[in-house]
Design a protein around this motif. Structure first.
Motif, PDB file in Angstrom:
ATOM      1  N   PHE A 140       0.840  -1.197   0.000  1.00 15.85           N
ATOM      2  CA  PHE A 140       0.000   0.000   0.000  1.00 15.85           C
ATOM      3  C   PHE A 140       0.874   1.245   0.000  1.00 15.85           C
ATOM      4  CE2 PHE A 140      -4.366  -1.262   1.941  1.00 15.85           C
ATOM      5  CZ  PHE A 140      -4.398  -2.424   1.199  1.00 15.85           C
ATOM      6  N   SER A 141       0.403   2.293  -0.673  1.00 21.93           N
ATOM      7  CA  SER A 141       1.063   3.595  -0.597  1.00 21.93           C
ATOM      8  C   SER A 141       0.707   4.242   0.741  1.00 21.93           C
ATOM      9  CB  SER A 141       0.593   4.500  -1.741  1.00 21.93           C
ATOM     10  OG  SER A 141      -0.754   4.882  -1.526  1.00 21.93           O
ATOM     11  N   TYR A 142       1.433   5.282   1.109  1.00 21.69           N
ATOM     12  CA  TYR A 142       1.145   5.975   2.359  1.00 21.69           C
ATOM     13  C   TYR A 142      -0.276   6.539   2.356  1.00 21.69           C
ATOM     14  CZ  TYR A 142       6.053   5.757   3.844  1.00 21.69           C
ATOM     15  OH  TYR A 142       7.288   5.344   4.255  1.00 21.69           O
ATOM     16  N   THR A 143      -0.709   7.043   1.225  1.00 21.25           N
ATOM     17  CA  THR A 143      -2.066   7.587   1.119  1.00 21.25           C
ATOM     18  C   THR A 143      -3.100   6.490   1.314  1.00 21.25           C
ATOM     19  OG1 THR A 143      -1.255   9.287  -0.397  1.00 21.25           O
ATOM     20  CG2 THR A 143      -3.628   8.902  -0.366  1.00 21.25           C
ATOM     21  N   GLU A 144      -2.877   5.336   0.710  1.00 24.67           N
ATOM     22  CA  GLU A 144      -3.811   4.207   0.865  1.00 24.67           C
ATOM     23  C   GLU A 144      -3.848   3.723   2.316  1.00 24.67           C
ATOM     24  OE1 GLU A 144      -3.487   2.101  -3.533  1.00 24.67           O
ATOM     25  OE2 GLU A 144      -1.916   1.707  -2.043  1.00 24.67           O
ATOM     26  N   ILE A 145      -2.692   3.699   2.950  1.00 26.13           N
ATOM     27  CA  ILE A 145      -2.634   3.287   4.355  1.00 26.13           C
ATOM     28  C   ILE A 145      -3.400   4.285   5.220  1.00 26.13           C
ATOM     29  CG2 ILE A 145      -1.116   2.905   6.339  1.00 26.13           C
ATOM     30  CD1 ILE A 145       1.043   2.029   4.260  1.00 26.13           C
ATOM     31  N   ALA A 146      -3.198   5.565   4.952  1.00 27.98           N
ATOM     32  CA  ALA A 146      -3.896   6.596   5.718  1.00 27.98           C
ATOM     33  C   ALA A 146      -5.405   6.430   5.596  1.00 27.98           C
ATOM     34  CB  ALA A 146      -3.467   7.989   5.237  1.00 27.98           C
ATOM     35  N   GLN A 147      -5.879   6.148   4.396  1.00 26.21           N
ATOM     36  CA  GLN A 147      -7.319   5.933   4.195  1.00 26.21           C
ATOM     37  C   GLN A 147      -7.787   4.677   4.916  1.00 26.21           C
ATOM     38  OE1 GLN A 147      -7.514   5.878  -0.076  1.00 26.21           O
ATOM     39  NE2 GLN A 147      -7.630   8.100  -0.233  1.00 26.21           N
ATOM     40  N   GLU A 148      -7.014   3.607   4.810  1.00 25.67           N
ATOM     41  CA  GLU A 148      -7.364   2.335   5.447  1.00 25.67           C
ATOM     42  C   GLU A 148      -7.436   2.473   6.969  1.00 25.67           C
ATOM     43  OE1 GLU A 148      -8.076  -1.843   5.750  1.00 25.67           O
ATOM     44  OE2 GLU A 148      -8.016  -0.629   3.931  1.00 25.67           O
ATOM     45  N   MET A 149      -6.482   3.196   7.532  1.00 22.54           N
ATOM     46  CA  MET A 149      -6.393   3.325   8.989  1.00 22.54           C
ATOM     47  C   MET A 149      -7.151   4.536   9.523  1.00 22.54           C
ATOM     48  SD  MET A 149      -2.389   2.267   9.581  1.00 22.54           S
ATOM     49  CE  MET A 149      -2.487   2.560  11.344  1.00 22.54           C
ATOM     50  N   ASN A 150      -7.640   5.363   8.612  1.00 20.15           N
ATOM     51  CA  ASN A 150      -8.364   6.584   8.990  1.00 20.15           C
ATOM     52  C   ASN A 150      -7.483   7.524   9.828  1.00 20.15           C
ATOM     53  OD1 ASN A 150     -10.594   8.257   8.849  1.00 20.15           O
ATOM     54  ND2 ASN A 150     -11.500   7.445  10.713  1.00 20.15           N
ATOM     55  N   VAL A 151      -6.253   7.730   9.319  1.00 17.84           N
ATOM     56  CA  VAL A 151      -5.304   8.656   9.941  1.00 17.84           C
ATOM     57  C   VAL A 151      -4.701   9.522   8.837  1.00 17.84           C
ATOM     58  CG1 VAL A 151      -4.745   7.114  11.863  1.00 17.84           C
ATOM     59  CG2 VAL A 151      -3.370   7.013   9.786  1.00 17.84           C
ATOM     60  N   SER A 152      -3.892  10.485   9.211  1.00 18.22           N
ATOM     61  CA  SER A 152      -3.249  11.348   8.221  1.00 18.22           C
ATOM     62  C   SER A 152      -2.035  10.647   7.611  1.00 18.22           C
ATOM     63  CB  SER A 152      -2.809  12.656   8.870  1.00 18.22           C
ATOM     64  OG  SER A 152      -1.763  12.407   9.776  1.00 18.22           O
ATOM     65  N   VAL A 153      -1.625  11.130   6.459  1.00 20.03           N
ATOM     66  CA  VAL A 153      -0.435  10.593   5.794  1.00 20.03           C
ATOM     67  C   VAL A 153       0.792  10.815   6.683  1.00 20.03           C
ATOM     68  CG1 VAL A 153       1.071  10.801   3.771  1.00 20.03           C
ATOM     69  CG2 VAL A 153      -1.410  10.869   3.481  1.00 20.03           C
ATOM     70  N   SER A 154       0.852  11.956   7.356  1.00 16.12           N
ATOM     71  CA  SER A 154       2.002  12.215   8.230  1.00 16.12           C
ATOM     72  C   SER A 154       2.050  11.211   9.382  1.00 16.12           C
ATOM     73  CB  SER A 154       1.983  13.647   8.762  1.00 16.12           C
ATOM     74  OG  SER A 154       0.867  13.857   9.590  1.00 16.12           O
ATOM     75  N   SER A 155       0.895  10.773   9.874  1.00 13.82           N
ATOM     76  CA  SER A 155       0.883   9.742  10.920  1.00 13.82           C
ATOM     77  C   SER A 155       1.430   8.440  10.371  1.00 13.82           C
ATOM     78  CB  SER A 155      -0.539   9.521  11.454  1.00 13.82           C
ATOM     79  OG  SER A 155      -0.982  10.645  12.151  1.00 13.82           O
ATOM     80  N   VAL A 156       1.057   8.101   9.146  1.00 12.50           N
ATOM     81  CA  VAL A 156       1.563   6.878   8.517  1.00 12.50           C
ATOM     82  C   VAL A 156       3.083   6.956   8.400  1.00 12.50           C
ATOM     83  CG1 VAL A 156       1.584   5.512   6.382  1.00 12.50           C
ATOM     84  CG2 VAL A 156      -0.582   6.387   7.277  1.00 12.50           C
ATOM     85  N   GLU A 157       3.594   8.093   7.965  1.00 11.75           N
ATOM     86  CA  GLU A 157       5.047   8.259   7.847  1.00 11.75           C
ATOM     87  C   GLU A 157       5.722   8.041   9.194  1.00 11.75           C
ATOM     88  OE1 GLU A 157       5.230  12.244   6.371  1.00 11.75           O
ATOM     89  OE2 GLU A 157       4.953  11.625   4.296  1.00 11.75           O
ATOM     90  N   LYS A 158       5.138   8.604  10.248  1.00 19.07           N
ATOM     91  CA  LYS A 158       5.714   8.454  11.585  1.00 19.07           C
ATOM     92  C   LYS A 158       5.669   6.999  12.038  1.00 19.07           C
ATOM     93  CE  LYS A 158       4.503  13.124  12.911  1.00 19.07           C
ATOM     94  NZ  LYS A 158       3.540  13.961  13.617  1.00 19.07           N
ATOM     95  N   TYR A 159       4.541   6.320  11.795  1.00 23.63           N
ATOM     96  CA  TYR A 159       4.419   4.911  12.183  1.00 23.63           C
ATOM     97  C   TYR A 159       5.476   4.059  11.488  1.00 23.63           C
ATOM     98  CZ  TYR A 159      -0.279   5.983  14.059  1.00 23.63           C
ATOM     99  OH  TYR A 159      -1.334   6.488  14.750  1.00 23.63           O
TER     100      TYR A 159
END
Length: 175
Positions: A140-159
């Motif tokens: 998954f791309s960061y954007t797709e992960i953000a949508q899947e997890m219902n968080v921001s892209v910056s949160s995905v980057e941090k995770y």
């Protein structure tokens, strides 16, 4: 939020919604990220405008969007620097002829390293592990992960960065 402030935000969005996205796109060079950043800028402006009266809401909106875009570029740069440190240096290659004929010691070391990574993954916070696995296992791309997890892209980057750091530390400590 009172009706006047709600109307102000609605009017700003109607008048400048696409212009803000284009402005941010010129900074981050990615329209999906630009849309996310613009949305976050409106949310921040909404919180800010509920605390005090703004002299120039449009200027605040563009300043917030600019700051968020620059922050994302910085995070992306740090992430890329970290990832590039994990890759083989220029001139270093994996010897393909020996890839299938590893010594028992190397196989054991690889298994131990893999176990260290599994242990590190088990120690990760749930959201961090979920983001990392969605990216690495499912692609998954960061954007797709953000949508899947219902968080921001910056949160995905941090995770994901947190997961990489923990895994690296675990592997290095087990060497």
């Amino acid at each position: 939020m009172n009706k006047a402030r709600k109307t102000l935000l609605e009017q700003l969005f109607a008048d400048h919604g696409q212009a803000v996205v284009r402005f941010v796109t010129r900074i981050v060079r990615n329209s999906e990220d630009a849309e996310d950043i613009a949305q976050h800028a409106y949310l921040r402006l909404q919180r800010l405008s509920s605390e005090k009266e703004l002299d120039n809401p449009r200027a605040y909106l563009y300043q917030i969007a600019n700051n968020l875009a620059v922050d994302q570029l910085r995070r992306g740069k740090l992430h890329m620097e970290y990832v590039s440190q994990q890759l083989p240096a220029e001139g270093e290659t994996v010897d393909e002829s020996h890839a299938h004929h590893q010594s028992p010691e190397r196989v054991l070391a690889a298994r131990q390293q893999l176990q260290s990574i599994h242990d590190a993954m088990d120690s990760l916070p749930v959201k961090c592990r979920q983001a990392f696995l969605l990216h690495r296992v499912r692609g998954f791309s960061y954007t797709e992960i953000a949508q899947e997890m219902n968080v921001s892209v910056s949160s995905v980057e941090k995770y994901i960065l947190q997961a990489l750091k923990i895994c690296r530390r675990k592997v290095e400590s087990d060497r």
